[in-house]
Design an enzyme around this catalytic site. Structure first.
Site, mmCIF file in Angstrom:
data_model
loop_
_atom_site.group_PDB
_atom_site.id
_atom_site.type_symbol
_atom_site.label_atom_id
_atom_site.label_comp_id
_atom_site.label_asym_id
_atom_site.label_seq_id
_atom_site.Cartn_x
_atom_site.Cartn_y
_atom_site.Cartn_z
ATOM 1 N N ASN A 37 0.486 -1.173 -0.022
ATOM 2 C CA ASN A 37 0.349 -0.343 -0.015
ATOM 3 C C ASN A 37 0.993 0.920 0.369
ATOM 4 O OD1 ASN A 37 -1.929 1.768 0.705
ATOM 5 N ND2 ASN A 37 -0.999 2.400 2.600
ATOM 6 N N TYR A 69 4.026 8.741 -10.805
ATOM 7 C CA TYR A 69 2.727 8.178 -10.422
ATOM 8 C C TYR A 69 2.299 7.554 -11.146
ATOM 9 C CZ TYR A 69 -0.927 7.552 -7.319
ATOM 10 O OH TYR A 69 -2.121 6.679 -6.624
#
Ligand SMILES: NC(=O)c1ccc[n+]([C@@H]2O[C@H](COP(=O)([O-])OP(=O)(O)OC[C@H]3O[C@@H](n4cnc5c(N)ncnc54)[C@H](O)[C@@H]3O)[C@@H](O)[C@H]2O)c1
Length: 252
Positions: free
Chosen positions: A88, A159
């Site tokens: 995560n 990202y």
């Protein structure tokens, strides 16, 4: 999930925290990983324990191969197993709330994001797999993003590329590990109300809300419920999938 040992990376706050709490509520022993937010991670563990469940903080920078290797050694020493891994931890650098376009992005920033968002998931999967293979059981969820599936003006090239890379990693690890009863999937959240989302700025987020058919932002709990199902023994046939959690903002 009683007797299952789960590791959630980047679990001191946001989505990771919600996932850690949900897994603990379902009976798992949860290892709450983070790197700088040791105090917040400890608070998550205290919340877990206050509900009568079990948890522990393991601080490690998951973008560091050595840190991850040591963390897995410690998990093996302390528990003798790892059943559930949630990759995560992630970052999405902004400058006054906005990304740098590719022609202005500092290459160092690119490398940092790839290390934290993508290399970390490889390191964790690489070092966790032998522990799972030994028990012929494992569940892994990789946290990708809607930004891996469609163009987004919000996060930068680093990202989006790291989250697209996560989808490739998910497919390969799902295929290679399924014969050992290790089930790997990815999730692709849209706008989820956390500090990462807040960094985009209130006004811009208000505009964005208009593009979400369900009429609200997601919550970390919306994500945690899905993750919890994917790693539970209820799921034994969703393998190598990407689950979109975005209120209908992207329908693929
Ligand atoms: N919030 C959203 O809208 C959204 C949307 C799609 C995907 N995601 C993804 O969900 C994940 C969680 O995001 P969030 O919104 O909860 O963000 P957040 O910034 O609130 O939490 C991220 C956590 O990761 C930790 N972390 C960062 N680098 C780390 C490292 N090197 N080692 C260990 N821990 C580290 C941070 O300390 C923090 O606790 C990320 O991978 C993010 O990309 C978030």
């Amino acid at each position: 999930m009683k007797d299952r040992v789960a590791l959630v990376t980047g679990a001191a706050r946001g989505i990771g925290k919600a996932v850690a709490l949900e897994l603990a509520k379902n009976g798992a022993y949860v290892i709450v990983n983070d790197y700088r937010l040791g105090k917040e991670a400890q608070e998550v563990v205290e919340q877990i324990r206050a509900l009568g469940n079990r948890g522990e903080v393991y601080l490690a920078d998951v973008s560091s191969r050595d840190d991850v290797s040591k963390m897995m050694e410690n998990i093996q020493r302390d528990f003798g197993r790892l059943d559930i891994l949630i990759n995560n931890a992630g970052i999405s650098p902004k400058h006054q709330g906005v990304k740098k376009p590719i022609y202005e992005m500092d290459p160092q920033e690119w490398e940092t994001v790839i290390n934290v968002n993508l290399n970390s998931a490889f390191y964790c999967t690489h070092f966790a797999a032998p522990l799972m293979i030994a028990k012929r059981f494992g569940r892994i969820v990789n946290v990708s993003s809607m930004a891996a599936r469609v163009y987004s003006p919000i996060p930068g090239a680093h990202y989006c590329s790291s989250k697209a890379g996560i989808l490739g990693l998910t497919r390969v690890s799902a295929g290679e590990l399924a014969p050992f009863n290790i089930i790997v999937n990815a999730i692709a959240p849209g706008r989820i109300k956390t500090e990462m989302m807040d960094a985009f700025g209130e006004e811009r987020n208000r505009e964005l809300l208009k593009t979400i058919p369900i009429g609200r932002f997601g919550t970390p709990q919306d994500v945690a419920k899905v993750v919890c199902f994917l790693v539970s023994e209820e799921n034994d046939y969703i393998v190598g999938a990407v689950i979109d959690i975005n209120g209908g903002r992207a329908m693929l």
